[in-house]
Structures are given as C-alpha cells and as structure tokens.
Motif scaffolding. Structure first.
Motif, short mmCIF file in Angstrom:
data_model
loop_
_atom_site.label_atom_id
_atom_site.label_comp_id
_atom_site.label_asym_id
_atom_site.label_seq_id
_atom_site.Cartn_x
_atom_site.Cartn_y
_atom_site.Cartn_z
N THR A 490 101.32 85.64 68.76
CA THR A 490 102.58 86.84 67.68
C THR A 490 101.24 86.74 66.78
OG1 THR A 490 103.26 84.26 66.26
CG2 THR A 490 104.63 85.10 67.90
N SER A 491 100.36 85.80 66.28
CA SER A 491 98.96 86.98 65.39
C SER A 491 97.92 85.62 66.23
CB SER A 491 99.64 86.11 64.18
OG SER A 491 99.61 84.89 63.66
N PRO A 492 96.34 86.58 65.94
CA PRO A 492 96.81 88.18 64.71
C PRO A 492 96.87 89.49 66.44
CG PRO A 492 94.33 87.47 65.91
CD PRO A 492 95.69 85.95 65.96
N PRO A 493 97.66 90.39 65.48
CA PRO A 493 98.06 90.82 67.24
C PRO A 493 96.56 92.10 67.32
CG PRO A 493 98.22 92.12 64.74
CD PRO A 493 97.90 90.62 64.33
N LEU A 494 97.48 93.30 68.76
CA LEU A 494 96.40 92.63 69.70
C LEU A 494 96.18 94.42 69.43
CD1 LEU A 494 94.48 93.10 72.15
CD2 LEU A 494 96.88 93.25 73.34
N LEU A 495 94.93 94.74 68.67
CA LEU A 495 94.91 96.00 67.94
C LEU A 495 93.19 96.37 68.74
CD1 LEU A 495 95.56 95.28 64.32
CD2 LEU A 495 97.24 96.57 66.36
N LYS A 496 92.71 97.88 68.60
CA LYS A 496 91.29 98.43 68.65
C LYS A 496 90.82 98.03 68.27
CE LYS A 496 93.53 102.73 70.82
NZ LYS A 496 93.65 104.25 70.86
N SER A 497 90.54 96.45 67.64
CA SER A 497 89.18 96.32 67.52
C SER A 497 88.01 94.88 67.60
CB SER A 497 89.91 95.33 66.41
OG SER A 497 90.45 94.24 67.27
N GLY A 498 86.64 94.29 67.60
CA GLY A 498 86.64 94.29 67.91
C GLY A 498 84.86 94.71 68.78
N THR A 499 83.83 94.38 69.03
CA THR A 499 82.69 95.14 69.50
C THR A 499 83.29 95.57 70.82
OG1 THR A 499 81.23 93.85 68.03
CG2 THR A 499 80.19 95.09 70.42
N ALA A 500 82.76 96.57 71.23
CA ALA A 500 82.70 96.81 72.76
C ALA A 500 81.86 96.13 74.12
CB ALA A 500 82.65 98.23 73.14
N LEU A 501 82.91 96.02 74.77
CA LEU A 501 82.06 95.27 75.86
C LEU A 501 80.80 95.51 76.96
CD1 LEU A 501 84.59 93.47 77.64
CD2 LEU A 501 83.49 92.29 75.90
N PRO A 502 79.68 94.88 76.73
CA PRO A 502 78.82 95.89 77.82
C PRO A 502 78.61 96.62 78.90
CG PRO A 502 78.29 93.46 76.89
CD PRO A 502 79.45 93.65 76.13
N ASP A 503 80.07 95.76 79.72
CA ASP A 503 80.12 95.83 81.25
C ASP A 503 81.46 95.33 81.45
OD1 ASP A 503 79.94 95.95 83.63
OD2 ASP A 503 79.14 94.87 84.40
N PRO A 504 82.05 96.79 81.15
CA PRO A 504 84.04 96.08 81.26
C PRO A 504 84.71 96.37 82.68
CG PRO A 504 83.95 98.77 80.96
CD PRO A 504 82.20 97.75 81.21
N THR A 505 83.82 95.57 83.82
CA THR A 505 83.91 95.62 84.95
C THR A 505 84.60 94.48 85.04
OG1 THR A 505 82.27 96.83 85.60
CG2 THR A 505 83.65 95.62 87.66
N GLU A 506 84.31 93.38 84.63
CA GLU A 506 84.76 91.98 84.65
C GLU A 506 86.58 92.30 83.57
OE1 GLU A 506 84.12 86.97 84.31
OE2 GLU A 506 82.50 88.80 83.27
N TYR A 507 86.50 93.03 83.05
CA TYR A 507 87.62 92.43 82.19
C TYR A 507 88.71 93.92 83.76
CZ TYR A 507 91.38 93.99 78.45
OH TYR A 507 92.72 94.20 78.50
N ARG A 508 88.36 94.83 84.10
CA ARG A 508 88.69 95.46 84.63
C ARG A 508 89.47 95.19 85.76
NH1 ARG A 508 85.85 100.54 83.40
NH2 ARG A 508 85.96 100.90 81.35
N THR A 509 88.65 94.35 86.35
CA THR A 509 89.21 93.85 87.42
C THR A 509 89.64 92.76 87.08
OG1 THR A 509 86.87 93.71 88.35
CG2 THR A 509 88.13 92.20 89.25
N ILE A 510 89.87 91.56 86.51
CA ILE A 510 91.12 90.79 85.92
C ILE A 510 91.96 91.15 85.78
CG2 ILE A 510 91.56 88.80 84.36
CD1 ILE A 510 88.12 88.28 84.87
#
Length: 728
Positions: A490-510
């Motif tokens: 419930t907290s913290p909320p999911l927002l557009k925050s944080g450092t961009a992943l160097p390789d988003p392939t694994e995130y997209r795959t999962i």
C-alpha cells in the motif's frame, strides 16, 4: 599485482588508471580484535576479544578471525589489527633473543642422515630440521632429537626414532618458534617397506571427490550434437518420416528466380505436469524471415481460443457433469495446403545423396512459415464444418455440434483440442472420424492444457498454473525468497521514480511472463497491469516491485481458480473504479469480475484512457466496460445453446453511477461521456442487463483497482474464488 611486463605496474592500474587499494591487506597470523556485537546474546558479553587473523572472506568484504580459546572463527568487517604481535609465536620453544633470518625460516638446507648399512643413504625431511638461535661465534652446535615425547607433545603420535646428531653452523639456521610434526615418520623395523622407499599411499578420505556428469536431458543446440544421441536421432528420423509420408514437399532443381527459404532443427523436451519427461521432440522449422510478402505469403492471421471461452466451457461442463477430453494433433501445421509457391532448402543432416543440390518445393505448410497457422486452421475448420459443426460468431475457435438436442463443444488452440459433450459415445465416434483424417494423439481426460493444470476435487475442478510459477521463480532465482501475503504494498506508491535500469530486458521478460498467469489468477490483475505501464523505461523502484510480486508468488504457488460443480446458471458482474488513483497523471483504474453462477469466468483491470472529473464518471466508465463484456458473454452463451433464466446484473458501489444508468435526468451532467451513456441506457431500457447498488464492503472488484491491506486483500481473494490445493 605489479608485473615487469607492465613496467612494474599492475593490470588494475593500467585498466582503471588508478592505483589499487592495498589497505585491506594485513599480516597473516597477527593479533586482531574483531567487533563481536552481532555474535553476542546480551549486552554484558564482551564486544571484542583477542583473536588471530586467518584471512579474507570470499563472499563479503570481511575478515576471518580465530579465537584460540574456543577455536571459533568469527567473520567481521570491523577489526583492529596489531601487526607487530603474533599469538602463535610463543606456543612452543623458548623465545628468541635475536631476530631470525627470514630466508632461513622457510628455506632450510637439506641435512644428510646416516642410514643403516642395509639401506641406501636417505635425506632427512625438512620437517626434522631444528633451527637454533643465532650466536656470536660460528661454532658448530650439536642437537640431539630424543626418541621420547617428553619435550615435544605435538609429536606424541610418532614412533620412537634413534638419536640423530646434526651438525649445523648456528649463524645460518635460526631457532623456529614452532616445531611442526613429521607427517611421514620412518619405520624402525628392518623390513623393507614402501615408506622406506618413499612410496606413499594417498589418504583415501582426501580423494573422496566426484565429477558432475553431463546431464543427458539437455536440449542440443546443433544438428551434429543431436545426431550423436540415439534419442534425438530417433526423434529427427520420426519427424522426417512424417514429412515424407505426408507428402510435404517434392525435390526440384533450383532456379535463380526462386526465393529459397532456409530451415533448421529445433529440439525440445516435452514434460508432464509434474516435471517428468514425456518425450523428446525434434521439429524441422522453416526460417520464415526469409519469406517475402506478396511472393511467398499473403494472409497470416490465425485465431486461437480466448481464455474466457475456455473458462465458460469448463464451467458448463463441470456443472452439467460432462466429461472433458483432450486431443493433440501430430504435425498439425503439415496438414494445411499451401496456395503459394514456397521453396525451401533440404533438411540439415538429411540431404538426398542423389540430388544434393535440389530444393524442396512445399506442397503443404511446415512449421515456421508465416502462413502455416492460417493454413492449418482453414483445413481443420473445413473438416469440422463438413462434419456438421457450427462455427461460433463470438469466438471463431469454438465449434458447436447439436444432434437431436444433444450438444458437443470443441475448443481449438492451434493443435490442442478440448472436446466435451453430453454422451461419451458421441465423442468417441467423432474422435474415430477425426483420427482417420488427421494423425492425433488421444490424451484422455483433461489434465494439462496450455500450461494450466486441471486438478479434480470434491467441489469440481481447480485450475492451477503451479508448474509455470515454479519455472518463473527458478528462472529469476527467487525460489527460496521470503513470501509475502500481498502482491503489491500500500505504501510507497508505484510512481515514475528511481534510476533507469541499464538493461530493461529482464524486467520486460518477467512482466511479460507474469501476464500469462492472469489466466487463473485474478488476484494478480492489478499488480501486473500496473507494472506493465512502465515497460518502456523501468527503473530500480519498479524492479523492486517486481521482486515483491515474485515473493508473493512464492507463498501462493499452490493457489488456483476453483470451478464449482454446484453452480446456478446466471450472469452477474462486479464493477469498480479507483478515481484518480494514479498519482502520475491522476487517471482512474477500471476493473470488473464477471461470474457464471459461482465461477469467475472473466476479469479485467485497466487504466482509463481519459481523466475523469468525478468519481461518478470513473465508475460509470467502468460499468460501461463491464456491460460490453457481458454482452459478448451473452452472445457466446447463445452460440453454446445456453439460455439464461434472467438478465445479467452489474453491481456497482457508487450511488451516482447506479442511478445514472437508469435515470436519463442526469444526462446533462455527463455530456462528455455521451457514448457510454447511450450504450448503458439502451441496455438497461431494453432489459438486456440491470445495474444494482452494492456496498463497498461487498465489492469484489475492489481488489483489482488498488493496493489493499493484508486483511482486506485476503478476504476478497477468497471471495473471488481462489483456493489452494495440497502441495504435490
């Protein structure tokens, strides 16, 4: 380390242009004081004690420290070193008054030992050398090694030796602080043994090792590797025999004007639902990326059955007590006829010796061609329509046969078929006719379909994706993660925050893999939909939420969707919306859960495309989405020859939206949603559906719109229809 090759510079310095840090290098065996607070059980215990430095940890930035009093090894990052003191230097022997020669302490000179007349001369091992303290005069010193163990308790296990007289110049050999034991003492008897000839038998317990054999259950990646294995060679031969018997191609001379399509072998191990090996599968696949549009292919679309259709048919079959039969069509794509001219290379490893330069002119479709799924579906559809089936308009992968008031349904997903009907004899006769036309495999009762396990129980059947969840956790190395009770906090909320992943392939795959779990897991709908909104630029914060969701799957591996046997025949839906719940753009989230009796058959959680100006507007749009899905389900049930006893009902917890659906007076306030307004109003006025109010405590779709606390989420999850089975 520095090397003369690099002009006394280290490779680290050459690569990173900075000097390496040697601050952590300490003298081995020196006195140290580690911080022992993590090892203490109460505050009165000492926070440090004198220890001996042993070395460095291989898994963390810490030191190994030995407590001589308890022989316990501590691992600590915070250690104070006294590199001028060595605790083990005073354990045996008198203290030395002079500084020893450092070279003589570890490179002692070999000393000849007089041997008996019956044996050849031997050389005294280096362990028998007893260094002496330095003296001013270089006079020889006589050292006698006694046979008793009075003065050397560390060598009490050795047999007695005759006195040896060793003449050494005292300035060259200093006194060693310790006298290590001789691991290989010489025997004193007169028998000639292996030990006297320096032949040592290795210690058995030191040779207890094993080598991990190469698994035979690995999928080969090359044709040459597959041909060496009898199992894969047989699978390749069976595939080629099926292609030849089916008349898939004919060999023709090559032509420069032809577009030759390549091919390759794909090897897969087919497994059962419990993970055991079912068979070894070798498939010849055409390289469809070599095809050219308008030359090799035209249309490519091929429909597959919708998951909602599968759940509706299973719910009807279980409630009526029908049997569920599963079939698999062997080499399904090879059954479809091609209308285009396609030329392909000969299969690797199975080239015709008489015509090695010829190419294959395809008569029928083959796996990998862009039009192969469409050709197979057209072939199967033509056969079913000729048999008497009717193709559903709501789902083109559903076929219905009605004979004398008795119905039989067929669900088609490429080459997997599910058949159910009133009479078993009716199904058997159709399967026999189908087997005469196509090569099929009768898998018996439905148990495993598209990665979904069908587990019978007392209430009906349980649809579970346990094996699929285990594969995801094993692929992400999260099998042993600590489970949590909610998919998203419930907290913290999911927002557009944080450092961009160097390789988003694994995130997209999962996240893409998690979307397939929504077939049986409505509790994951909101979390997966929320994570899918950040596919383009995921950050470290989003990755942490993915790991949180995987931890939730660790604790809910055995949960699945329950299909009840005792279920009334009516349609009702729960519709809800979270107004301005997305803090990035203040858009709302719509969700609904639709039930056929007691069984959930359809659900959705989506972000609304426009920003709602009020909660009533957000709820009203959600009701419109649920009404559209209900209309489609009514058409589907009509194709299944099912008549509902009453009109469907949509339950909404917003009073304004509920009244707006049936009261046209409010329409002036909702001019900007006129399309949804007219759609819902026509449905309600024509009696096609009804919108009713329900309290927020009984709104089941609330779990699909926003993160909830643990108690509320677990209560709604059980009410939606998720149950857990006993682990297998």
């Amino acid at each position: 380390m520095p090397t003369p090759t690099l002009n006394l510079s280290s490779p680290y310095h050459k690569i990173f242009q900075i000097a390496p840090n040697y601050s952590k290098l300490k003298v081995f065996g020196c006195l140290c004081y580690p911080w022992l607070k993590p090892y203490t059980s109460h505050k009165l215990e000492p926070r440090s004690k004198p220890c001996v430095f042993l070395g460095y940890s291989l898994t963390q930035s810490a030191y190994y420290c030995l407590d001589p009093s308890t022989s316990r090894i501590y691992v600590s990052r915070h250690v104070k070193f006294v590199e001028s003191q060595f605790p083990y230097s005073s354990l045996s022997g008198p203290p030395s008054t002079h500084h020893p020669n450092p070279i003589a302490t570890w490179i002692p000179a070999p000393i000849p030992i007089p041997s008996p007349s019956s044996q050849p001369p031997l050389t005294m091992p280096s362990e028998a050398i007893v260094p002496q303290p330095l003296s001013a005069a270089p006079t020889p010193t006589l050292v006698q090694i006694p046979s008793s163990n009075t003065n050397q308790p560390s060598r009490s296990h050795q047999p007695s030796l005759p006195p040896l007289t060793i003449s050494t110049p005292s300035p060259q050999i200093p006194t060693s602080p310790t006298n290590p034991p001789d691991p290989h003492p010489l025997p004193t008897h007169s028998m000639t043994t292996r030990a006297k000839n320096h032949i040592r038998k290795p210690i058995t317990k030191m040779n207890l090792h094993t080598q991990l054999s190469k698994s035979n259950n690995l999928e080969p990646t090359t044709v040459s590797a597959a041909l060496k294995d009898p199992k894969w060679r047989k699978a390749m031969s069976d595939e080629c025999d099926a292609l030849v018997q089916n008349g898939t191609w004919e060999l023709v001379p090559p032509d420069p004007t032809q577009n030759i399509v390549g091919c390759k072998w794909v090897f897969r191990i087919k497994r059962n639902s419990d993970g055991s090996i079912d068979r070894f599968k070798a498939r010849l696949v055409a390289k469809g990326f070599h095809q050219r549009p308008g030359v090799d292919y035209l249309d490519t679309f091929s429909p597959v059955v919708k998951p909602t259709t599968v759940r509706v048919v299973l719910s009807l079959a279980v409630s009526r007590g029908w049997s569920l039969r599963q079939l698999d069509v062997n080499n399904a794509f090879l059954q479809g006829h091609l209308s285009e001219r396609v030329y392909m290379q000969q299969p690797p490893g199975f080239v015709d010796q008489d015509h090695p330069s010829y190419v294959c002119k395809l008569r029928k479709a083959i796996y990998g061609l862009k039009q192969a799924p469409r050709a197979w579906y057209h072939e199967l559809r033509t056969f079913l329509l000729d048999y008497g089936f009717q193709n559903s308009y709501a789902d083109t992968s559903l076929f219905v046969l009605t004979v004398a008031g008795q119905s039989m349904y067929i669900l088609v997903y490429v080459d997997d078929l599910i058949i159910t009907g009133v009479h078993t004899k009716m199904i058997d006769s159709f399967v026999a006719v189908l087997a005469n036309r196509f090569s099929i495999k009768d898998l018996g009762q439905l148990s495993y379909f598209l990665g979904v396990e069908v587990v019978p129980n007392q209430q009906g059947i349980l649809l579970s994706q346990r094996r699929y969840i285990l594969d995801i956790l094993a692929r992400t190395h999260m099998t042993d993660a600590k489970p949590v009770l909610t998919p998203i906090p419930t907290s913290p909320p999911l927002l557009k925050s944080g450092t961009a992943l160097p390789d988003p392939t694994e995130y997209r795959t999962i996240v893409g893999s998690l979307q397939y779990l929504l077939i049986t897991r409505p509790d994951l709908a909101f979390a997966v939909n929320k994570l899918s909104q950040y596919m383009h630029t995921p950050t470290t914060d989003h990755w942490n939420f993915v790991k949180r969701l995987l931890r939730y799957l660790c604790g809910t591996i055995n949960e699945g969707l329950q299909i009840h046997r005792q279920s009334p025949l009516n349609l009702h839906a729960y519709s809800d919306a979270d107004w301005a719940g997305d803090k990035n753009d203040f858009s709302s989230t719509s969700a609904y859960v639709i039930y056929l009796g007691r069984n959930p058959v359809s659900w959705s959680s989506k972000k609304q495309q426009t920003v709602a100006r009020s909660s009533t507007e957000a709820e009203y749009r959600s009701v419109a989405n649920a009404a559209a899905e209900l209309n489609w389900l009514c058409y589907l049930l009509t194709d299944l020859r099912v008549r509902l006893p009453c009109c469907p009902v949509i339950y909404c917890d917003n009073v304004g939206a509920t009244q707006l659906c049936s009261n046209p007076v409010f329409h002036s306030r909702m001019k900007h949603v006129a399309v949804d307004f007219h759609f819902i109003r026509d449905q309600v006025q024509n009696g096609v559906l009804r919108v009713a109010h329900v309290s927020s405590a009984d709104q089941l779709a609330d779990a699909l719109t926003k993160p909830l606390h643990r108690a509320r989420f677990l209560d709604l999850k059980s009410k939606i229809g998720l149950l857990s089975r006993a682990p297998s």
